[in-house]
Design an enzyme around this catalytic site. Structure first.
Site, short mmCIF file in Angstrom:
data_model
loop_
_atom_site.label_atom_id
_atom_site.label_comp_id
_atom_site.label_asym_id
_atom_site.label_seq_id
_atom_site.Cartn_x
_atom_site.Cartn_y
_atom_site.Cartn_z
N LYS A 1 -12.27 -1.49 10.22
CA LYS A 1 -10.69 -1.89 9.96
C LYS A 1 -9.46 -1.83 11.28
O LYS A 1 -10.40 -1.91 11.91
CB LYS A 1 -10.92 0.37 10.10
CG LYS A 1 -10.65 1.10 11.00
CD LYS A 1 -11.19 2.60 10.82
CE LYS A 1 -11.71 3.26 11.62
NZ LYS A 1 -12.41 4.53 10.98
N TYR B 1 15.96 -3.52 31.69
CA TYR B 1 16.65 -2.21 30.76
C TYR B 1 16.51 -0.81 31.86
O TYR B 1 15.55 -0.44 32.55
CB TYR B 1 15.99 -2.07 29.68
CG TYR B 1 15.80 -3.03 28.48
CD1 TYR B 1 16.95 -3.81 28.22
CD2 TYR B 1 15.25 -4.23 27.66
CE1 TYR B 1 17.50 -5.07 26.94
CE2 TYR B 1 14.89 -5.05 27.13
CZ TYR B 1 16.24 -5.38 26.92
OH TYR B 1 16.59 -6.04 25.55
C1 LIG Z 1 -13.13 5.37 11.76
C2 LIG Z 1 -14.25 5.27 11.58
C3 LIG Z 1 -15.65 5.68 11.64
C4 LIG Z 1 -15.38 4.94 13.07
O1 LIG Z 1 -15.42 5.83 14.26
P1 LIG Z 1 -16.41 5.37 15.84
O2 LIG Z 1 -15.99 6.59 16.75
O3 LIG Z 1 -15.09 4.39 16.08
O4 LIG Z 1 -17.23 4.81 16.09
C5 LIG Z 1 -16.60 6.31 11.46
N1 LIG Z 1 -16.09 6.53 10.47
C6 LIG Z 1 -14.89 7.28 9.26
C7 LIG Z 1 -14.59 8.44 8.88
C8 LIG Z 1 -13.91 6.46 10.65
O5 LIG Z 1 -12.83 6.73 10.04
#
Ligand SMILES: *Cc1c(COP(=O)(O)O)cnc(C)c1O
Length: 388
Positions: A43, A270
């Site tokens: 993601k 800035y």
């Molecule tokens: C993003 C996510 C993960 C991955 O988590 P990490 O701590 O980055 O390994 C796992 N499960 C869910 C439900 C998530 O939203």
């Protein structure tokens, strides 16, 4: 050749080290129970690394399960030829449900109300049932397992998995360990109850990165790995029970676009926030907060230039920032600057940047912008086993 060209022309870019990515996959495979598969969390553009690039190579390394946050992220992967299972971890609105079918994506059931909505949709869907064991985010409450079991009667829903999420698995404080163990217990009870009711052919998954690193004894079908797969922890302060030889996959680089020689007393940028207290060489670097560099790294962070630390001075702009290279006289226009990663003997980890601005590496990485080119740095084309 294309990659080399892109690399030469970039103003700011992300280098993805595939050997390190493969190393991390192997490191996890060596500690996960035999039957447990990696479900790679790709993601948010694979935590800034480039989702298509990362997923394509993970697929080559044998990873067959992926999870994303939205339908669109799933569609992008499918269009890029990603084959295996793609689970959407969050809510998909009603008017996008047809896309789940068109692109063969698996939807999370975020609560009972959502399950009823999916039933009304009538068309066949692949789903995983989210179970809330204490985070109180997505998933129906574990205590309502009798109702959850009714989802199996919804004929159009093909329940391929059930899962939950741990919310304090990163902490080894006794209170948090206790809470996590309660979550694990609730999840296991939910599985047992469903099995006792004759619902059996579903996969189970609970752990993210810290779930695996701190509770390696758990045995489920998948481990949803995000941050650790990219070779980072959320914070450099984090201790974990299992210590794997994880290697950072990402390097973030930019270039010096020009150098200004300042007289004593002259100010920069800035708000004229930086003033030269001595004659100074200030380099302008072509990366800014729109690329994901936190603006409040201004006057706090540093970058690497010719293997040396160059402090970030003045206010970080949308597309540029200033560094003080007075003590690095060899600096010149077009020189590479490392924002995250190693250069000669120095290293700036994503965790260090995160610590510096009071957040976690997950946020720093996942916010790296779309303007950045993503480039593979492994010389995979030139050697038979480039990672050796
Ligand atoms: C993003 C996510 C993960 C991955 O988590 P990490 O701590 O980055 O390994 C796992 N499960 C869910 C439900 C998530 O939203």
């Amino acid at each position: 050749m294309n990659l080399v060209k892109m690399y030469l022309e970039s103003r700011a870019w992300v280098e993805v080290n595939l050997c390190n990515l493969q190393n991390n996959v192997k490191a996890f495979q060596s500690v996960l129970p035999k039957e447990c598969k990696i479900m790679a969390a790709v993601k948010a553009n694979a935590y800034g690394h480039g989702a298509i690039l990362v997923a394509t190579h993970l697929q080559e390394y044998g990873v067959t399960h992926f999870c994303v946050a939205s339908v669109q992220e799933g569609i992008d992967l499918r269009k890029a030829g990603i084959k295996g299972d793609i689970l959407i971890l969050s809510y998909t609105p009603k008017d996008q449900l047809d896309l789940l079918i068109e692109y063969d994506l698996i939807q999370t059931i975020v609560d009972m109300e959502y399950a009823f909505m999916l039933r009304e949709f009538q068309k066949n869907l692949r789903v995983h049932v989210g179970i809330d064991t204490g985070m109180h985010r997505l998933g129906e409450r574990a205590e309502r397992i009798e109702e959850i079991a009714k989802i199996w009667e919804f004929k159009n829903l093909h329940i391929e998995g059930i899962f939950s999420h741990l919310c304090v698995a990163d902490s080894l404080e006794s209170e948090d360990v206790h809470y996590t163990k309660e979550q694990i217990k609730k999840f296991n009870q939910a599985i047992e109850t469903l099995k006792a009711k004759g619902k059996s052919s579903f996969a189970t998954h609970l752990q993210g990165s810290y779930g695996v690193l701190n509770y390696p004894e758990c045995q489920y079908d998948y481990a949803r790995l995000g941050i650790s797969l990219y070779g980072a922890l959320s914070s450099s302060k984090d201790q974990t029970k299992v210590n794997l030889d994880l290697k950072p996959v990402l390097t973030l680089k930019s270039r010096i676009s020009c150098i200004k020689h300042l007289k004593v007393g002259e100010k920069v940028g800035y708000g004229l926030a930086f003033q030269a207290i001595e004659e100074s060489d200030i380099a302008v670097v072509s990366i800014g907060y729109a690329d994901g560099i936190p603006r409040n790294l201004s006057e706090r962070g540093y970058v690497l230039c010719h293997g040396k630390k160059a402090p970030i001075v003045g206010r970080i702009c949308m597309d540029q920032l200033f560094i003080d290279v007075t003590k690095i006289p060899e600096s010149k226009t077009n020189d590479e600057v490392v924002m995250i990663g190693s250069q000669e003997k120095e290293n700036i980890s994503a965790e260090m940047v995160a610590d510096c601005v009071g957040t976690i590496s997950n946020e720093i990485l996942s916010r790296l912008g779309n303007r950045l080119e993503r480039i593979v740095t492994t010389p995979i084309l030139f050697q038979s086993d480039p990672c050796k």
